[in-house]
Design an enzyme around this catalytic site. Structure first.
Site, PDB file in Angstrom:
ATOM      1  N   ALA A 121       0.805  -1.180  -0.102  1.00 52.55           N
ATOM      2  CA  ALA A 121      -0.043  -0.071   0.064  1.00 52.55           C
ATOM      3  C   ALA A 121       0.916   1.308   0.120  1.00 52.55           C
ATOM      4  CB  ALA A 121      -0.649  -0.080   1.158  1.00 52.55           C
ATOM      5  N   ASN A 189       0.743  -3.508   7.738  1.00 55.50           N
ATOM      6  CA  ASN A 189       1.805  -4.421   7.102  1.00 55.50           C
ATOM      7  C   ASN A 189       2.691  -3.528   6.501  1.00 55.50           C
ATOM      8  OD1 ASN A 189       1.273  -7.581   7.178  1.00 55.50           O
ATOM      9  ND2 ASN A 189      -0.691  -6.630   6.792  1.00 55.50           N
ATOM     10  N   HIS A 218      -1.186   7.138   4.028  1.00 52.21           N
ATOM     11  CA  HIS A 218       0.092   6.691   4.411  1.00 52.21           C
ATOM     12  C   HIS A 218       1.195   7.780   4.206  1.00 52.21           C
ATOM     13  CE1 HIS A 218      -1.202   2.486   5.351  1.00 52.21           C
ATOM     14  NE2 HIS A 218      -1.446   2.472   3.973  1.00 52.21           N
TER      15      HIS A 218
HETATM   16  N1  LIG Z   1       1.759  -5.816   2.516  1.00 50.93           N
HETATM   17  C1  LIG Z   1       0.851  -4.933   2.432  1.00 50.93           C
HETATM   18  O1  LIG Z   1       0.948  -3.829   2.163  1.00 50.93           O
HETATM   19  C2  LIG Z   1      -0.757  -5.504   2.723  1.00 50.93           C
HETATM   20  C3  LIG Z   1      -1.619  -4.646   2.401  1.00 50.93           C
HETATM   21  C4  LIG Z   1      -3.020  -5.224   2.655  1.00 50.93           C
HETATM   22  C5  LIG Z   1      -3.245  -6.203   3.291  1.00 50.93           C
HETATM   23  N2  LIG Z   1      -2.273  -7.092   3.627  1.00 50.93           N
HETATM   24  C6  LIG Z   1      -2.319  -8.360   4.264  1.00 50.93           C
HETATM   25  O2  LIG Z   1      -2.634  -9.351   3.270  1.00 50.93           O
HETATM   26  C7  LIG Z   1      -3.314 -10.270   3.789  1.00 50.93           C
HETATM   27  C8  LIG Z   1      -4.751 -10.506   2.869  1.00 50.93           C
HETATM   28  O3  LIG Z   1      -5.356  -9.407   2.973  1.00 50.93           O
HETATM   29  P1  LIG Z   1      -7.001  -9.498   2.037  1.00 50.93           P
HETATM   30  O4  LIG Z   1      -7.453  -8.028   2.184  1.00 50.93           O
HETATM   31  O5  LIG Z   1      -6.802 -10.078   0.955  1.00 50.93           O
HETATM   32  O6  LIG Z   1      -7.699 -10.109   3.227  1.00 50.93           O
HETATM   33  P2  LIG Z   1      -9.078 -10.719   3.071  1.00 50.93           P
HETATM   34  O7  LIG Z   1      -9.642 -10.876   4.648  1.00 50.93           O
HETATM   35  O8  LIG Z   1      -9.890 -10.059   2.117  1.00 50.93           O
HETATM   36  O9  LIG Z   1      -8.737 -12.375   2.652  1.00 50.93           O
HETATM   37  C9  LIG Z   1      -8.074 -13.078   3.276  1.00 50.93           C
HETATM   38  C10 LIG Z   1      -8.341 -14.606   3.066  1.00 50.93           C
HETATM   39  O10 LIG Z   1      -7.482 -15.506   3.784  1.00 50.93           O
HETATM   40  C11 LIG Z   1      -8.232 -16.365   4.349  1.00 50.93           C
HETATM   41  N3  LIG Z   1      -7.480 -17.013   5.416  1.00 50.93           N
HETATM   42  C12 LIG Z   1      -7.088 -16.248   6.607  1.00 50.93           C
HETATM   43  N4  LIG Z   1      -6.339 -16.910   7.444  1.00 50.93           N
HETATM   44  C13 LIG Z   1      -5.919 -18.045   6.879  1.00 50.93           C
HETATM   45  C14 LIG Z   1      -5.349 -19.220   7.166  1.00 50.93           C
HETATM   46  N5  LIG Z   1      -4.670 -19.494   8.349  1.00 50.93           N
HETATM   47  N6  LIG Z   1      -5.196 -20.298   6.099  1.00 50.93           N
HETATM   48  C15 LIG Z   1      -5.938 -20.340   5.042  1.00 50.93           C
HETATM   49  N7  LIG Z   1      -6.437 -19.251   4.523  1.00 50.93           N
HETATM   50  C16 LIG Z   1      -6.782 -18.090   5.635  1.00 50.93           C
HETATM   51  C17 LIG Z   1      -9.395 -15.906   4.695  1.00 50.93           C
HETATM   52  O11 LIG Z   1     -10.496 -16.856   4.997  1.00 50.93           O
HETATM   53  C18 LIG Z   1      -9.809 -14.931   3.491  1.00 50.93           C
HETATM   54  O12 LIG Z   1     -10.603 -15.600   2.625  1.00 50.93           O
HETATM   55  C19 LIG Z   1      -3.775 -10.007   5.122  1.00 50.93           C
HETATM   56  O13 LIG Z   1      -3.043 -10.494   6.150  1.00 50.93           O
HETATM   57  C20 LIG Z   1      -3.627  -8.446   5.347  1.00 50.93           C
HETATM   58  O14 LIG Z   1      -3.190  -7.948   6.449  1.00 50.93           O
HETATM   59  C21 LIG Z   1      -0.834  -6.659   3.478  1.00 50.93           C
END
Ligand SMILES: NC(=O)c1ccc[n+]([C@@H]2O[C@H](COP(=O)([O-])OP(=O)(O)OC[C@H]3O[C@@H](n4cnc5c(N)ncnc54)[C@H](O)[C@@H]3O)[C@@H](O)[C@H]2O)c1
Length: 267
Positions: A121, A189, A218
């Site tokens: 992000a 993150n 941010h």
């Molecule tokens: N690096 C970055 O800049 C950044 C930015 C946004 C989100 N993220 C992270 O990326 C990840 C995904 O974000 P998102 O917006 O797609 O989330 P989301 O909630 O829309 O989707 C996450 C999916 O992963 C599944 N899930 C959760 N824990 C699990 C596990 N232990 N095993 C299998 N499946 C599992 C959930 O059921 C869900 O379908 C999150 O951890 C979020 O914090 C990172």
């Protein structure tokens, strides 16, 4: 043809899966999906013209060449453990998992696994990473989020912060990266990404709740002997998850373009 597997079929997983599917590369193919909610994986698979197999994390890692983790810190740790055993390359989105377990990066290096961390992000990671070679004096990340971008954060409940009552911007957290990741595992993150890029261990993280905004903002300010860098990113949320910025999904697509350099997503 490299096989890709996606763990986590939510906002990021779905966006990335659809873009890979649309691109129809002759360099890589999406072959497997995993999600702890099987319905999420099934529903995403229905949207793909070229179907993937739905697997558990262990089987997915065994089958593919590159795993994209887009699920949670717990899932990231599970993916990494299996990837270490089978020497598989990784794109990790739940970057906080790497900060909480610093030995993991050493293990990944020892095994010569490629670990890719998308800029997510934020932007300007190239300059901030360049400063890691210089002398950074100060770095601050100020993240402002609307209530929807912080919904469900346990920290707010523990501190008895009622988001509904906020009528003007209020600082809800100030601390270091480790504390920020611990208290806001799903929301910050970018702090972990910033630390891994800059290697500066005194980053100050400020999180503001702002009921007047609709976007996640941010601001990064870095002061070093060699340069002062100011970055401000105003992110539209992904349609599926207000905590996640649309730019994060694009950053994974862009990363895939870089890894498979002769390939252009979306063409
Ligand atoms: N690096 C970055 O800049 C950044 C930015 C946004 C989100 N993220 C992270 O990326 C990840 C995904 O974000 P998102 O917006 O797609 O989330 P989301 O909630 O829309 O989707 C996450 C999916 O992963 C599944 N899930 C959760 N824990 C699990 C596990 N232990 N095993 C299998 N499946 C599992 C959930 O059921 C869900 O379908 C999150 O951890 C979020 O914090 C990172």
């Amino acid at each position: 043809m490299k096989k890709i597997g996606i763990v986590g079929c939510g906002a990021i997983g779905e966006g990335v899966a659809l873009s890979i599917n649309k691109a129809a590369s002759n360099q890589f193919v999406l072959t497997a999906l995993a999600d702890k909610r099987k319905t999420a994986a099934v529903s995403l698979n229905k949207k793909l013209s070229k179907k993937a197999k739905i697997k558990n994390i262990k089987k997915l890692v065994e089958e593919v060449d590159l795993v994209i983790e887009a699920a949670s810190q717990a899932a990231a740790l599970e993916v990494i453990q299996h990837a270490l055993g089978h020497k598989k390359d990784l794109i990790i989105l739940s970057v906080g998992a790497l900060i909480k377990n610093p030995n993991i990066i050493k293990e990944i290096r020892t095994k010569k696994i490629n670990l890719y961390i998308p800029s997510g992000a934020i932007s300007g990671i190239d300059g901030l990473a360049a400063l890691s070679q210089g002398n950074i004096k100060k770095m601050t990340l100020t993240t402002s989020k609307p209530p929807a971008g912080l919904a469900g954060a346990k920290y707010l409940k523990n501190k008895k912060i009622n988001m509904g009552k906020a009528i003007k911007p209020v600082t809800i957290f100030s601390g270091n990266v480790t504390e920020a990741i611990r208290h806001f595992p799903k929301n910050i993150n970018v702090a972990a990404t910033l630390f891994l890029a800059s290697k500066f261990d005194k980053i100050k993280v400020i999180i503001k709740l702002n009921p007047k905004i609709k976007k996640n903002i941010h601001k990064i300010e870095a002061v070093a002997d060699e340069a002062k860098i100011k970055i401000e990113v105003e992110n539209a949320s992904s349609k599926m998850n207000p905590k996640t910025s649309a730019l994060t999904i694009l950053s994974v697509q862009h990363l895939l373009e870089k890894i498979f350099s002769s390939f252009k997503i979306g063409t």
